[in-house]
Design a protein around this motif. Sequence first.
Motif, PDB file in Angstrom:
ATOM      1  N   MET A 137      -9.619   5.496  -2.282  1.00 60.38           N
ATOM      2  CA  MET A 137      -9.032   5.502  -1.097  1.00 60.38           C
ATOM      3  C   MET A 137      -8.731   7.145  -0.465  1.00 60.38           C
ATOM      4  SD  MET A 137      -6.983   2.756  -0.432  1.00 60.38           S
ATOM      5  CE  MET A 137      -5.810   2.904   0.265  1.00 60.38           C
ATOM      6  N   THR A 138      -8.841   8.330  -1.446  1.00 60.75           N
ATOM      7  CA  THR A 138      -9.245   9.551  -1.203  1.00 60.75           C
ATOM      8  C   THR A 138     -10.664   9.799  -0.802  1.00 60.75           C
ATOM      9  OG1 THR A 138      -9.821  10.038  -3.338  1.00 60.75           O
ATOM     10  CG2 THR A 138      -7.738  10.080  -2.893  1.00 60.75           C
TER      11      THR A 138
ATOM     12  N   LEU B 207       1.052  -1.439  -0.152  1.00 58.26           N
ATOM     13  CA  LEU B 207       0.063  -0.018  -0.052  1.00 58.26           C
ATOM     14  C   LEU B 207       1.045   0.902   0.169  1.00 58.26           C
ATOM     15  CD1 LEU B 207      -3.082  -0.976   2.410  1.00 58.26           C
ATOM     16  CD2 LEU B 207      -3.013  -0.442  -0.148  1.00 58.26           C
TER      17      LEU B 207
ATOM     18  N   ARG C 244      -5.378  -5.794   1.731  1.00 62.64           N
ATOM     19  CA  ARG C 244      -5.386  -5.107   0.457  1.00 62.64           C
ATOM     20  C   ARG C 244      -6.810  -6.308  -0.837  1.00 62.64           C
ATOM     21  NH1 ARG C 244      -1.554  -6.891  -1.866  1.00 62.64           N
ATOM     22  NH2 ARG C 244      -0.838  -7.902  -0.762  1.00 62.64           N
TER      23      ARG C 244
ATOM     24  N   THR D 173      -9.091  10.308   5.214  1.00 61.45           N
ATOM     25  CA  THR D 173      -9.193   9.608   3.659  1.00 61.45           C
ATOM     26  C   THR D 173      -8.962   8.219   4.919  1.00 61.45           C
ATOM     27  OG1 THR D 173      -7.168   9.541   3.388  1.00 61.45           O
ATOM     28  CG2 THR D 173      -8.297  11.259   2.313  1.00 61.45           C
TER      29      THR D 173
ATOM     30  N   GLU E  23       2.156   1.590  -3.166  1.00 57.91           N
ATOM     31  CA  GLU E  23       0.606   2.677  -4.528  1.00 57.91           C
ATOM     32  C   GLU E  23       0.059   3.427  -3.851  1.00 57.91           C
ATOM     33  OE1 GLU E  23      -2.024  -0.350  -3.841  1.00 57.91           O
ATOM     34  OE2 GLU E  23      -1.093  -2.591  -4.484  1.00 57.91           O
ATOM     35  N   GLN E  24       0.308   3.547  -2.900  1.00 56.73           N
ATOM     36  CA  GLN E  24      -0.233   5.167  -1.980  1.00 56.73           C
ATOM     37  C   GLN E  24       0.933   6.434  -2.108  1.00 56.73           C
ATOM     38  OE1 GLN E  24      -3.660   5.603  -2.127  1.00 56.73           O
ATOM     39  NE2 GLN E  24      -3.506   3.587  -3.274  1.00 56.73           N
ATOM     40  N   ASP E  25       1.891   6.194  -2.061  1.00 50.81           N
ATOM     41  CA  ASP E  25       3.305   6.903  -1.951  1.00 50.81           C
ATOM     42  C   ASP E  25       3.186   7.282  -0.416  1.00 50.81           C
ATOM     43  OD1 ASP E  25       5.060   8.996  -2.481  1.00 50.81           O
ATOM     44  OD2 ASP E  25       3.790  10.305  -2.188  1.00 50.81           O
ATOM     45  N   GLY E  26       2.915   6.765   0.323  1.00 54.28           N
ATOM     46  CA  GLY E  26       2.599   6.173   1.745  1.00 54.28           C
ATOM     47  C   GLY E  26       4.600   6.251   2.625  1.00 54.28           C
TER      48      GLY E  26
ATOM     49  N   ARG F 299      -7.274   6.964   3.083  1.00 51.60           N
ATOM     50  CA  ARG F 299      -5.669   5.941   2.772  1.00 51.60           C
ATOM     51  C   ARG F 299      -5.011   5.943   3.889  1.00 51.60           C
ATOM     52  NH1 ARG F 299      -1.646   9.412   2.117  1.00 51.60           N
ATOM     53  NH2 ARG F 299       0.496   8.804   0.733  1.00 51.60           N
ATOM     54  N   GLU F 300      -5.824   7.274   4.798  1.00 53.61           N
ATOM     55  CA  GLU F 300      -4.962   7.552   6.083  1.00 53.61           C
ATOM     56  C   GLU F 300      -5.567   6.407   6.943  1.00 53.61           C
ATOM     57  OE1 GLU F 300      -4.824  13.184   5.787  1.00 53.61           O
ATOM     58  OE2 GLU F 300      -6.413  11.663   5.826  1.00 53.61           O
TER      59      GLU F 300
END
Length: 343
Positions: free
Chosen positions: A206-207, A71, A196, A214, A74-77, A216-217
């Motif tokens: 995710m946003t 994740l 996942r 979000t 994928e999510q720039d985390g 995502r968060e």
Amino acid sequence: MTTAMTYRDAGVDIDAGDALVDRIKPYAKRTMRPEVLAGIGGFGALFEIARKYREPVLVSGTDGVGTKLKLAFEQDGHDTVGQDLVAMSVNDILVQGAEPLFFLDYFACGKLDVDTAARVINGIARGCELAGCALIGGETAEMPDMYPAGEYDLAGFAVGAVEKERIIDGRRIAPGDVVLGLASSGAHSNGYSLIRRILAKADAAMTSEFHGRTLREAVLAPTRIYVKPVLALMDALPVKGLAHITGGGLTGNVPRVLPAGTTAVIDRQHWPLPPLFQWLQREGNVADAEMHRVFNCGIGMVVIVAPEHEKLAVELLGAAGETVFELGRIEACGAGDPQTVIL
């Protein structure tokens, strides 16, 4: 005459590695302790055992972040998985009463992206600060063809110390003792293969807004580090047992600290199931028993104390910023009976 080949031609950029070391030295410096005798850059790190210990016993732990990394890719985390890495090891050694002393990391990738690696290691340093341990070294391995582009792997190693007479091993746990739970910050770093799958099935953006943040968060929230509040609690009163709720959930981890002939009887109504876990259970049609053995379900650390210490324990942990729930009691059980029962 053939063209001379270089390591960079083979996919390894030594200059990028050196640039990363220079970038992360300030991060490591933030975590230093007086016992550190040599910092980042040497072949090995030197750490002196503090003289406050009379009979120090070293406690070590190692872990990774699991498929939560997928994740992150994928999510720039990349900013929070470093804290996850630290938390998984320091929380593990904490349950035996150990104060984390130092931490080392292993970052492996196919092609080194200095900016991404620096973000990850900054998160590792943040985790070390929260745990009070020093980031004294690590390894950055650039291995062409080993990892897909943009991906990497992480491993972490923590070493702590505890006075021999203060080791927490659960032997003193007895029927009547109180089982307290400290709130988690989310799914921490466990169950992400299932998470996942559920995210893919739900096809959720995710946003999208999710209870004040979000989605995502919510799914990338970093693992909570319990070290400082729990160490302070152990200085104030006898703690009989601790369990870090990781893979295996409450039903798999609490029994690891219970002596034979005892079981933890936990009332599921004593704490609210956080929105993330409600969503995962609903969208994945996950049975209660499966939830309890895969996810922490909102409880990241279990603390077992004598009933006469319950009130003070709750007060001290609450004052330190923890959200505390009375989950249940320790009871006697027969051979072969389950050592954790969730009602």
